[in-house]
Scaffold this motif. Structure first.
Motif, PDB file in Angstrom:
ATOM      1  N   ARG A  84       0.813  -1.206   0.000  1.00 20.59           N
ATOM      2  CA  ARG A  84       0.000   0.000   0.000  1.00 20.59           C
ATOM      3  C   ARG A  84       0.844   1.252   0.000  1.00 20.59           C
ATOM      4  O   ARG A  84       0.341   2.350   0.137  1.00 20.59           O
ATOM      5  CB  ARG A  84      -0.918   0.006   1.226  1.00 20.59           C
ATOM      6  CG  ARG A  84      -1.977  -1.079   1.112  1.00 20.59           C
ATOM      7  CD  ARG A  84      -2.785  -1.153   2.399  1.00 20.59           C
ATOM      8  NE  ARG A  84      -3.643  -2.321   2.363  1.00 20.59           N
ATOM      9  CZ  ARG A  84      -3.821  -3.141   3.390  1.00 20.59           C
ATOM     10  NH1 ARG A  84      -3.219  -2.920   4.521  1.00 20.59           N
ATOM     11  NH2 ARG A  84      -4.621  -4.186   3.280  1.00 20.59           N
ATOM     12  N   LYS A  85       2.172   1.108  -0.068  1.00 16.72           N
ATOM     13  CA  LYS A  85       3.007   2.296  -0.137  1.00 16.72           C
ATOM     14  C   LYS A  85       2.834   2.970  -1.485  1.00 16.72           C
ATOM     15  O   LYS A  85       2.299   2.395  -2.417  1.00 16.72           O
ATOM     16  CB  LYS A  85       4.467   1.913   0.091  1.00 16.72           C
ATOM     17  CG  LYS A  85       4.763   1.598   1.570  1.00 16.72           C
ATOM     18  CD  LYS A  85       6.231   1.346   1.765  1.00 16.72           C
ATOM     19  CE  LYS A  85       6.520   1.071   3.248  1.00 16.72           C
ATOM     20  NZ  LYS A  85       7.940   0.764   3.447  1.00 16.72           N
ATOM     21  N   PHE A 448      -8.797  -3.597   7.217  1.00 18.62           N
ATOM     22  CA  PHE A 448      -7.725  -3.017   6.390  1.00 18.62           C
ATOM     23  C   PHE A 448      -6.415  -2.963   7.158  1.00 18.62           C
ATOM     24  O   PHE A 448      -5.355  -3.252   6.619  1.00 18.62           O
ATOM     25  CB  PHE A 448      -8.134  -1.620   5.921  1.00 18.62           C
ATOM     26  CG  PHE A 448      -7.189  -1.017   4.925  1.00 18.62           C
ATOM     27  CD1 PHE A 448      -7.241  -1.361   3.586  1.00 18.62           C
ATOM     28  CD2 PHE A 448      -6.212  -0.111   5.328  1.00 18.62           C
ATOM     29  CE1 PHE A 448      -6.356  -0.812   2.663  1.00 18.62           C
ATOM     30  CE2 PHE A 448      -5.329   0.447   4.424  1.00 18.62           C
ATOM     31  CZ  PHE A 448      -5.407   0.084   3.079  1.00 18.62           C
ATOM     32  N   LEU A 449      -6.489  -2.577   8.438  1.00 15.86           N
ATOM     33  CA  LEU A 449      -5.281  -2.462   9.237  1.00 15.86           C
ATOM     34  C   LEU A 449      -4.671  -3.817   9.584  1.00 15.86           C
ATOM     35  O   LEU A 449      -3.519  -3.906   9.993  1.00 15.86           O
ATOM     36  CB  LEU A 449      -5.566  -1.682  10.524  1.00 15.86           C
ATOM     37  CG  LEU A 449      -5.636  -0.163  10.356  1.00 15.86           C
ATOM     38  CD1 LEU A 449      -6.156   0.498  11.620  1.00 15.86           C
ATOM     39  CD2 LEU A 449      -4.275   0.414   9.985  1.00 15.86           C
ATOM     40  N   LYS A 450      -5.460  -4.880   9.408  1.00 16.71           N
ATOM     41  CA  LYS A 450      -4.902  -6.227   9.599  1.00 16.71           C
ATOM     42  C   LYS A 450      -4.041  -6.642   8.413  1.00 16.71           C
ATOM     43  O   LYS A 450      -3.451  -7.708   8.406  1.00 16.71           O
ATOM     44  CB  LYS A 450      -6.034  -7.242   9.782  1.00 16.71           C
ATOM     45  CG  LYS A 450      -6.716  -7.171  11.133  1.00 16.71           C
ATOM     46  CD  LYS A 450      -7.838  -8.207  11.217  1.00 16.71           C
ATOM     47  CE  LYS A 450      -8.575  -8.109  12.549  1.00 16.71           C
ATOM     48  NZ  LYS A 450      -9.715  -9.054  12.597  1.00 16.71           N
ATOM     49  N   LYS A 451      -4.034  -5.805   7.374  1.00 16.53           N
ATOM     50  CA  LYS A 451      -3.227  -6.030   6.165  1.00 16.53           C
ATOM     51  C   LYS A 451      -3.658  -7.271   5.404  1.00 16.53           C
ATOM     52  O   LYS A 451      -2.854  -7.927   4.753  1.00 16.53           O
ATOM     53  CB  LYS A 451      -1.743  -6.135   6.514  1.00 16.53           C
ATOM     54  CG  LYS A 451      -1.183  -4.914   7.208  1.00 16.53           C
ATOM     55  CD  LYS A 451       0.279  -5.074   7.487  1.00 16.53           C
ATOM     56  CE  LYS A 451       0.813  -3.868   8.262  1.00 16.53           C
ATOM     57  NZ  LYS A 451       2.218  -4.014   8.617  1.00 16.53           N
ATOM     58  N   THR A 459     -13.910  -2.983   1.308  1.00 12.55           N
ATOM     59  CA  THR A 459     -13.549  -1.742   1.999  1.00 12.55           C
ATOM     60  C   THR A 459     -12.984  -0.765   0.985  1.00 12.55           C
ATOM     61  O   THR A 459     -12.121  -1.128   0.185  1.00 12.55           O
ATOM     62  CB  THR A 459     -12.534  -1.983   3.140  1.00 12.55           C
ATOM     63  OG1 THR A 459     -12.254  -0.736   3.768  1.00 12.55           O
ATOM     64  CG2 THR A 459     -11.253  -2.617   2.648  1.00 12.55           C
ATOM     65  N   GLU A 460     -13.474   0.442   1.011  1.00 10.42           N
ATOM     66  CA  GLU A 460     -13.069   1.437   0.012  1.00 10.42           C
ATOM     67  C   GLU A 460     -12.014   2.402   0.551  1.00 10.42           C
ATOM     68  O   GLU A 460     -11.888   3.520   0.069  1.00 10.42           O
ATOM     69  CB  GLU A 460     -14.307   2.194  -0.481  1.00 10.42           C
ATOM     70  CG  GLU A 460     -15.259   1.281  -1.242  1.00 10.42           C
ATOM     71  CD  GLU A 460     -16.455   2.008  -1.828  1.00 10.42           C
ATOM     72  OE1 GLU A 460     -16.750   1.795  -3.007  1.00 10.42           O
ATOM     73  OE2 GLU A 460     -17.090   2.789  -1.081  1.00 10.42           O
ATOM     74  N   ILE A 461     -11.259   1.947   1.533  1.00 12.42           N
ATOM     75  CA  ILE A 461     -10.176   2.778   2.049  1.00 12.42           C
ATOM     76  C   ILE A 461      -9.154   3.118   0.967  1.00 12.42           C
ATOM     77  O   ILE A 461      -8.684   4.262   0.906  1.00 12.42           O
ATOM     78  CB  ILE A 461      -9.532   2.121   3.278  1.00 12.42           C
ATOM     79  CG1 ILE A 461     -10.459   2.335   4.477  1.00 12.42           C
ATOM     80  CG2 ILE A 461      -8.146   2.679   3.565  1.00 12.42           C
ATOM     81  CD1 ILE A 461     -10.034   1.678   5.748  1.00 12.42           C
ATOM     82  N   PRO A 462      -8.786   2.165   0.073  1.00 12.45           N
ATOM     83  CA  PRO A 462      -7.888   2.558  -1.020  1.00 12.45           C
ATOM     84  C   PRO A 462      -8.437   3.697  -1.874  1.00 12.45           C
ATOM     85  O   PRO A 462      -7.666   4.527  -2.369  1.00 12.45           O
ATOM     86  CB  PRO A 462      -7.750   1.262  -1.844  1.00 12.45           C
ATOM     87  CG  PRO A 462      -7.957   0.167  -0.846  1.00 12.45           C
ATOM     88  CD  PRO A 462      -9.017   0.693   0.085  1.00 12.45           C
ATOM     89  N   LYS A 463      -9.766   3.760  -2.029  1.00 14.00           N
ATOM     90  CA  LYS A 463     -10.357   4.870  -2.792  1.00 14.00           C
ATOM     91  C   LYS A 463     -10.183   6.190  -2.038  1.00 14.00           C
ATOM     92  O   LYS A 463      -9.948   7.235  -2.656  1.00 14.00           O
ATOM     93  CB  LYS A 463     -11.843   4.598  -3.049  1.00 14.00           C
ATOM     94  CG  LYS A 463     -12.099   3.453  -4.020  1.00 14.00           C
ATOM     95  CD  LYS A 463     -13.577   3.324  -4.326  1.00 14.00           C
ATOM     96  CE  LYS A 463     -13.828   2.188  -5.317  1.00 14.00           C
ATOM     97  NZ  LYS A 463     -15.266   2.024  -5.628  1.00 14.00           N
TER      98      LYS A 463
END
Length: 775
Positions: A84-85, A448-451, A459-463
């Motif tokens: 995710r970097k 998401f934080l569990k990778k 989950t739309e956190i990448p968006k």
């Protein structure tokens, strides 16, 4: 080996690097330390200047804010997953921009250093313009993203997940304080996690103590509001334990109560540093949360105005600041002022709520309704994101993995549909924002934080990370600086030549005529705007006169719980008609009285000063302004290409500056209606504040009502005139600046000869290449 030999060896090692960036012997001496640092690989820098690791939290002396531009991504601890970097091509692009910027700054430093120290108009202009360009470049610019949501909605977990750092902001069973504003931004100075704690002033706290003690104390003459009383007792107990009872505000200002925070008494800031996010978060606990796992532990949040947390090595925050915001402002005046200022400055707003109650929960929609005018016409917000958290909570253990995924997707789609339907019902919000700027996201921060490798639809956190990256990318300081440097060099090279004087004269004559025509276009568009506003405001004045008494009663008689409203009304008049209760309810008599005026101008205001789209203010007439230099440069007057290149850069610069001026001034203009009403209401607030004794609540109400009845024929007209005057002043200033800047630029480029200006053709060619690379 002595230091000289060692330095020679080190420099020679990177000679190929300097050559790649066209840094010759002469320009090498012009480089500053930070420019050389940009050219040397970070691993080499770290071996020469290693960081000392310290896992403890350090309390640093008070610092002043560093307004310099954030410069380097420095290494630091982060819980981001490698996947995710920031993509490699983005990192390469960022490094390329840094190298170009460093090179162009060196070129300009050396070129201007060769100019003679003469009392010459052109030379003065060149030096002054480069100073201004550097100042613009070094002024830190950051997009604000405001994050709203009640305790338990998952705000902290969301922010932690989006920036990829576990445990930065506290989340869990302990309830976070809703009054402290927390800013999260990048630390571009060192690889540490830092927090700056800014306190309210001693005077403000002493004033607040009077109110808290009044609410917390027993008063046999008044019926008490138990919620307000309990909140006041809890706030006082956080800081003083049981010692606050039977004490005056003067007693409670004794320095013994503030031994852990001497910065509060000295009006300074407390700075905490740590090498991990978790340890910094733990140290911040007593300043940001209202409950503690430790019995009788002191909590200092009532004294805190704002906390700024800085995260190292986080590209998503390079030009973005996330702000965890209280819902409806704050009882404390300075905290409330800061809250309003931040809301007006947010380009994006996130409303965070639990997915299970996303459409039906009242609080997020109330926040949106209460704040929409501050964010919209009164601010610069371009997009509202409604974020439904905990989208994984509906997982059924009785289904297969595929079945679980399908279930989650269906629930997420249903939640989005319900939220959009609810937004379509929000009439007051839709007056400020179109449906195009409203988007709904469903996220699972925990997962998401569990990778884990999640389906993007789960989950739309990448968006949301993409949203932050786009906000970062919208800042083009490097391109602006390089483009303006090209303009300066073009002016210098054009001025050093006396060839084509007849052509220059013809071009100048044509451009001066074009300028007159373009300014007339701008003037006519502004006149039409003034006429439209005058019509809207006149309608608003008439509506206000006929409706003001009814609107006033809706505030003064909103409470039907007898004398419990007495103390609330007392606070309202003491604070100039504005008060936020302990329950978070906002009471604003001035805004209510101005509401008919604002309702009548909202549509025209949004059209004149749009936040959305690219048309720009005054129906796009500023952005459309053009002397047609590009056409002239490419076709008819190729011999005046250098001068026209400079004029193109000046034209873009002045339009950018004017748009920024208009954006800030329109916020002041919009709130001028409420401000004028507040000024006109001040005499009755002052009079009502002095009323005491039996029946004082009704007497206060009657005093306010009588004042409005007597003043309504002039008060609303004054508000209209004040807004019209500010609009006229803004329009005059825009026209004046546009005219004077472009006139001066035309004369400088096409009428000035300066034989003492050095030849800069080589430097211009290099900057041209850089400009093309950036484009």
């Amino acid at each position: 080996m002595d230091n000289v030999d060692r330095n020679k060896l080190f420099v020679s090692k990177f000679t190929p690097t300097f050559q790649d960036h066209e840094v010759d012997k002469e320009s090498l001496y012009c480089l500053e330390d930070r420019d050389i640092a940009d050219l040397i690989p970070k691993e080499e820098q770290s071996t020469r200047d290693p960081e000392t690791s310290d896992s403890s939290v350090e309390v640093c002396p008070s610092k002043t804010n560093d307004k310099g531009k954030r410069k380097l991504d420095l290494p630091g601890e982060s819980s981001q997953s490698p996947a995710r970097k920031r993509p490699r091509k983005d990192i390469q692009g960022s490094n390329k921009e840094k190298r170009i910027l460093s090179d162009v700054k060196n070129i300009m430093r050396c070129v201007l250093g060769k100019l003679p120290n003469k009392d010459d108009k052109l030379i003065k202009f060149l030096k002054e313009r480069e100073r201004n360009n550097l100042k613009d470049l070094e002024t830190e610019k950051s997009e604000l993203v405001g994050v709203f949501g009640k305790t338990g909605a998952g705000k902290s977990s969301l922010i932690n997940a989006v920036i990829g750092v576990k445990g930065l902001l506290p989340s869990g069973s302990i309830s976070a304080c809703t009054s402290v504003m927390i800013k999260v931004e990048a630390n571009m100075k060192n690889p540490k996690y830092e927090a700056d704690i800014e306190f309210i002033t001693k005077e403000e706290w002493k004033e607040e103590l009077w109110t808290l003690i009044n609410f917390a104390g027993d008063n046999e003459d008044q019926e008490n509001d138990e919620d307000d009383d309990q909140d006041s007792v809890e706030t006082l107990s956080l800081l003083y334990g049981k010692e606050w009872k039977n004490k005056t505000p003067e007693n409670l200002m004794d320095k013994k109560y503030y031994s852990e925070i001497p910065e509060f008494l000295s009006s300074g800031r407390k700075t905490l540093t740590s090498d991990t996010a978790k340890k910094l978060s733990s140290a911040l606990d007593k300043y940001t949360q209202s409950e503690s796992s430790e019995e009788d532990a002191k909590r200092y949040w009532p004294l805190v105005k704002c906390v700024t947390v800085r995260v190292p090595n986080n590209p998503l925050l390079q030009h973005v600041t996330l702000v965890d915001l209280p819902g409806n402002g704050d009882r404390n005046k300075s905290r409330d002022t800061m809250w309003k200022k931040v809301i007006r400055s947010c380009s994006t707003v996130w409303i965070v709520t639990d997915i299970n109650r996303a459409a039906s929960e009242k609080e997020p929609w109330e926040i949106l309704k209460e704040s929409c005018s501050l964010m919209g016409n009164g601010g610069q917000c371009r997009q509202i994101h409604f974020i439904c958290t905990k989208s994984d909570m509906g997982r059924s253990r009785n289904h297969s993995a595929a079945g679980v995924r399908a279930q989650i997707l269906n629930e997420n789609d249903r939640a989005k549909t319900k939220v959009r339907a609810e937004f379509s019902k929000q009439k007051c919000v839709k007056k400020q924002f179109s449906e195009e700027c409203f988007k709904v996201f469903t996220v699972s921060s925990t997962e998401f934080l569990k990778k884990k490798r999640l389906d993007p639809n789960e989950t739309e956190i990448p968006k949301l990370q993409n949203v932050l990256q786009e906000l970062n990318d919208s800042h083009s300081e490097t391109f602006n600086y390089v483009s303006r440097a090209r303009g300066i060099l073009s002016l210098m090279q054009g001025a050093s030549s006396s060839k084509g004087d007849d052509i220059k004269k013809n071009v100048r004559t044509g451009l001066e005529k074009k300028l007159i025509c373009e300014l007339q276009e701008v003037r006519e568009a502004m006149k039409a705007t003034l006429t439209a506003f005058k019509k809207c405001l006149s309608r608003g004045v008439n509506k206000s006169k006929s409706s003001c008494e009814k609107l006033l009663k809706s505030v003064l008689y909103a409470e039907d719980n007898g004398s419990a409203f007495h103390r609330t009304l007392k606070c309202v008049v003491e604070k100039g008609g504005i008060h936020i209760t302990n329950k978070g309810k906002s009471i604003n008599i001035n805004m209510k009285l101005a509401s008919c005026l604002t309702d009548c101008i909202d549509e025209e205001f949004k059209k004149t000063f749009p936040n959305e789209g690219n048309s720009g203010p005054f129906n796009g007439v500023i952005n459309a302004f053009s002397l047609g230099t590009e056409k002239l440069k490419n076709k008819k007057y190729k011999n005046a290409k250098l001068q026209l290149t400079f004029l193109m850069a000046e034209e873009e610069k002045i339009k950018t500056e004017l748009n920024e001026i208009i954006r800030e001034r329109k916020k002041t203009i919009y709130r001028s209606l409420e401000k004028t009403i507040k000024e006109k209401m001040k005499p009755c607030y002052d009079g009502a504040e002095k009323i005491k004794g039996k029946g004082s609540m009704n007497n206060m109400r009657q005093t306010i009502e009588e004042h409005v009845r007597r003043s309504k024929d002039v008060m609303f007209t004054h508000a209209k005139n004040a807004m019209m005057e500010q609009l006229e002043d803004l329009m005059s200033e825009v026209l004046k600046e546009l005219k004077s800047t472009m006139q001066e630029s035309i004369v400088l480029s096409l009428k000035t000869h300066a034989v003492s200006i050095p030849d800069v053709s080589v430097e211009l060619e290099k900057v041209n290449k850089h400009c093309n690379d950036l484009t």
